[in-house]
Design a protein around this motif. Structure first.
Motif, PDB file in Angstrom:
ATOM      1  N   TRP A 171       0.564  -1.004  -0.078  1.00  0.00           N
ATOM      2  CA  TRP A 171      -0.079  -0.439   0.182  1.00  0.00           C
ATOM      3  C   TRP A 171       1.007   1.197  -0.245  1.00  0.00           C
ATOM      4  N   SER A 172       0.357   2.143  -0.336  1.00  0.00           N
ATOM      5  CA  SER A 172       1.422   3.466  -0.405  1.00  0.00           C
ATOM      6  C   SER A 172       1.595   4.241   0.607  1.00  0.00           C
ATOM      7  N   GLU A 173       2.825   5.093   0.281  1.00  0.00           N
ATOM      8  CA  GLU A 173       2.689   5.899   2.372  1.00  0.00           C
ATOM      9  C   GLU A 173       1.341   6.187   2.258  1.00  0.00           C
ATOM     10  N   GLY A 174       1.306   6.914   3.906  1.00  0.00           N
ATOM     11  CA  GLY A 174       0.238   7.475   4.457  1.00  0.00           C
ATOM     12  C   GLY A 174      -1.131   6.845   3.786  1.00  0.00           C
ATOM     13  N   ALA A 175      -0.799   6.126   2.879  1.00  0.00           N
ATOM     14  CA  ALA A 175      -2.461   5.008   3.051  1.00  0.00           C
ATOM     15  C   ALA A 175      -2.932   4.275   3.101  1.00  0.00           C
ATOM     16  N   ASP A 176      -2.426   3.945   4.686  1.00  0.00           N
ATOM     17  CA  ASP A 176      -2.650   2.276   5.616  1.00  0.00           C
ATOM     18  C   ASP A 176      -4.067   3.338   6.268  1.00  0.00           C
ATOM     19  N   THR A 177      -5.550   3.167   6.759  1.00  0.00           N
ATOM     20  CA  THR A 177      -5.928   3.851   7.098  1.00  0.00           C
ATOM     21  C   THR A 177      -6.359   3.787   8.342  1.00  0.00           C
ATOM     22  N   LEU A 178      -5.467   3.110   9.122  1.00  0.00           N
ATOM     23  CA  LEU A 178      -5.078   2.702  10.217  1.00  0.00           C
ATOM     24  C   LEU A 178      -7.089   2.065  10.684  1.00  0.00           C
ATOM     25  N   ASP A 179      -7.540   1.389   9.994  1.00  0.00           N
ATOM     26  CA  ASP A 179      -9.201   1.298  10.008  1.00  0.00           C
ATOM     27  C   ASP A 179      -9.255   0.183  11.559  1.00  0.00           C
ATOM     28  N   TRP A 180      -8.163  -1.149  11.540  1.00  0.00           N
ATOM     29  CA  TRP A 180      -7.719  -1.751  12.288  1.00  0.00           C
ATOM     30  C   TRP A 180      -7.310  -1.029  13.616  1.00  0.00           C
ATOM     31  N   ALA A 181      -7.137  -0.209  13.625  1.00  0.00           N
ATOM     32  CA  ALA A 181      -6.720   0.036  15.332  1.00  0.00           C
ATOM     33  C   ALA A 181      -8.509   0.213  16.280  1.00  0.00           C
ATOM     34  N   ARG A 215      -5.433  13.415   1.630  1.00  0.00           N
ATOM     35  CA  ARG A 215      -3.469  12.022   1.363  1.00  0.00           C
ATOM     36  C   ARG A 215      -4.320  12.241   0.056  1.00  0.00           C
ATOM     37  N   MET A 216      -5.208  11.886  -0.943  1.00  0.00           N
ATOM     38  CA  MET A 216      -5.605  11.897  -2.076  1.00  0.00           C
ATOM     39  C   MET A 216      -5.070  13.624  -2.299  1.00  0.00           C
ATOM     40  N   GLU A 217      -5.761  14.038  -2.169  1.00  0.00           N
ATOM     41  CA  GLU A 217      -4.893  15.820  -2.214  1.00  0.00           C
ATOM     42  C   GLU A 217      -4.158  16.016  -2.186  1.00  0.00           C
ATOM     43  N   ARG A 218      -3.255  15.678  -1.471  1.00  0.00           N
ATOM     44  CA  ARG A 218      -1.495  15.785  -2.100  1.00  0.00           C
ATOM     45  C   ARG A 218      -1.884  16.022  -3.494  1.00  0.00           C
ATOM     46  N   GLN A 219      -0.159  16.669  -3.350  1.00  0.00           N
ATOM     47  CA  GLN A 219       0.840  16.468  -4.951  1.00  0.00           C
ATOM     48  C   GLN A 219       0.758  15.671  -5.672  1.00  0.00           C
ATOM     49  N   ASP A 220       1.273  14.291  -4.657  1.00  0.00           N
ATOM     50  CA  ASP A 220       1.195  13.034  -5.280  1.00  0.00           C
ATOM     51  C   ASP A 220       0.057  11.850  -5.248  1.00  0.00           C
ATOM     52  N   GLY A 221      -1.104  12.596  -4.821  1.00  0.00           N
ATOM     53  CA  GLY A 221      -1.810  11.807  -4.144  1.00  0.00           C
ATOM     54  C   GLY A 221      -2.326  10.541  -5.507  1.00  0.00           C
ATOM     55  N   ASP A 222      -2.151  11.199  -6.510  1.00  0.00           N
ATOM     56  CA  ASP A 222      -2.838  10.469  -7.350  1.00  0.00           C
ATOM     57  C   ASP A 222      -2.455   8.593  -7.607  1.00  0.00           C
ATOM     58  N   GLY A 223      -2.995   7.866  -8.198  1.00  0.00           N
ATOM     59  CA  GLY A 223      -2.329   6.436  -8.070  1.00  0.00           C
ATOM     60  C   GLY A 223      -2.424   6.069  -6.745  1.00  0.00           C
ATOM     61  N   LEU A 224      -2.473   6.312  -5.872  1.00  0.00           N
ATOM     62  CA  LEU A 224      -2.499   5.413  -4.615  1.00  0.00           C
ATOM     63  C   LEU A 224      -3.302   3.966  -4.263  1.00  0.00           C
ATOM     64  N   ILE A 225      -2.460   3.228  -3.983  1.00  0.00           N
ATOM     65  CA  ILE A 225      -2.923   2.417  -3.293  1.00  0.00           C
ATOM     66  C   ILE A 225      -3.377   2.309  -1.624  1.00  0.00           C
ATOM     67  N   VAL A 226      -4.420   1.986  -1.281  1.00  0.00           N
ATOM     68  CA  VAL A 226      -5.030   2.199  -0.027  1.00  0.00           C
ATOM     69  C   VAL A 226      -5.339   0.823   0.795  1.00  0.00           C
ATOM     70  N   LEU A 227      -5.177   1.122   2.227  1.00  0.00           N
ATOM     71  CA  LEU A 227      -5.404  -0.307   2.758  1.00  0.00           C
ATOM     72  C   LEU A 227      -6.602   0.371   3.872  1.00  0.00           C
ATOM     73  N   MET A 228      -7.878  -1.297   3.343  1.00  0.00           N
ATOM     74  CA  MET A 228      -8.586  -1.142   4.432  1.00  0.00           C
ATOM     75  C   MET A 228      -8.915  -2.673   4.894  1.00  0.00           C
TER      76      MET A 228
END
Length: 260
Positions: free
Chosen positions: A149-159, A180-193
């Motif tokens: 998953w991408s940097e900063g895209a672990d939602t921590l929904d497991w916590a 995180r999506m709206e940051r300059q490098d937000g395109d193409g993220l892989i998000v962990l849920m």
């Protein structure tokens, strides 16, 4: 089974291409399913397809949910048989030999094959994010590319509330993801849920996933699968059906692992 095209590189897919306003939501199913129906309902209403990584234990425990995931067109990747620690602290546990590790993946795949009559998609995700180049190459011998998953895209929904430093409300989790999506490098993220949740029902991000999706779609985001990312970065396609003969034969290695 001959070598898969492009295997042996130990690929670790962490994101897709930028500049396309695309994002990939991925959901891990380990041993529980508290929010699975909420997630699937939100995706179905909006016609979205995502990528799910399921353990063999999840498949055996929740067959109707797995059938629905497949029926509604989502990718199903391998999350191992029973979610073990493979490489604590970034080093492969020596108890996980090549044979044992490959059995762990094949046994999970055989559970899906038994249920649906088809293999998993050519993707896997290591439990706890524990993997090494060696493990990734061993998985590629069986036709699975690793997906993190991408940097900063672990939602921590497991916590849970026990992890006070990491814990956020469901709304806060999705607001943070939107930022995180709206940051300059937000395109193409892989998000962990995740499909399981020990959080209070009112604090689960799945409860407010629908409004988050609507907001993102209105802002011009497209939700895509990991497979589309792999294609877009120029990797050769891996046909999941190539694993059919191995799984249909009920290979002894799969059976041994499934009975551990």
């Amino acid at each position: 089974m001959g070598a898969w095209p492009g295997s042996g590189e130990g690929l670790n897919v962490l994101r897709g291409p930028r500049g396309k306003r695309q994002i990939c939501l991925t959901f891990d199913g380990g041993s529980t399913s508290e929010v699975a129906l909420d997630v699937l309902d939100a995706l179905k209403v909006r016609g979205l397809r995502c990528t799910f990584f399921l353990t063999g234990a999840f498949i055996r425990r929740f067959p109707e949910i797995v059938r629905r995931i497949d029926r509604e067109g989502h990718e199903i990747g391998n999350h191992t048989l029973d979610h073990p620690h493979l490489a604590p602290n970034g080093r492969r546990d020596p108890r996980w030999t090549k044979e044992r590790f490959q059995q762990e993946l094949l046994a999970a795949d055989q559970a899906l094959f038994h249920l649906l009559g088809r293999p998993m998609d050519p993707l896997w995700r290591a439990p706890y994010g524990e993997h090494t180049l060696e493990l990734r190459k061993w998985a590629e011998e069986l036709g699975y590319r690793h997906v993190g998953w991408s940097e900063g895209a672990d939602t921590l929904d497991w916590a849970t509330r026990k992890e006070r430093r990491l814990y956020r409300t469901g709304n806060a989790i999705l607001d943070r993801l939107h930022s995180r999506m709206e940051r300059q490098d937000g395109d193409g993220l892989i998000v962990l849920m995740h499909l399981g949740s020990a959080r209070p029902a009112e604090d689960r991000p799945a409860r407010v996933l629908g409004p988050f999706l609507d907001r993102a779609i209105q802002d011009g985001w497209r939700f895509v699968s990991v497979g589309s990312y792999v294609h877009s970065i120029g990797k050769p396609a891996w046909e999941r059906g190539r694993r059919t003969a191995l799984l249909a034969s009920g290979a002894s290695s799969c059976t041994v692992a499934a009975q551990r």
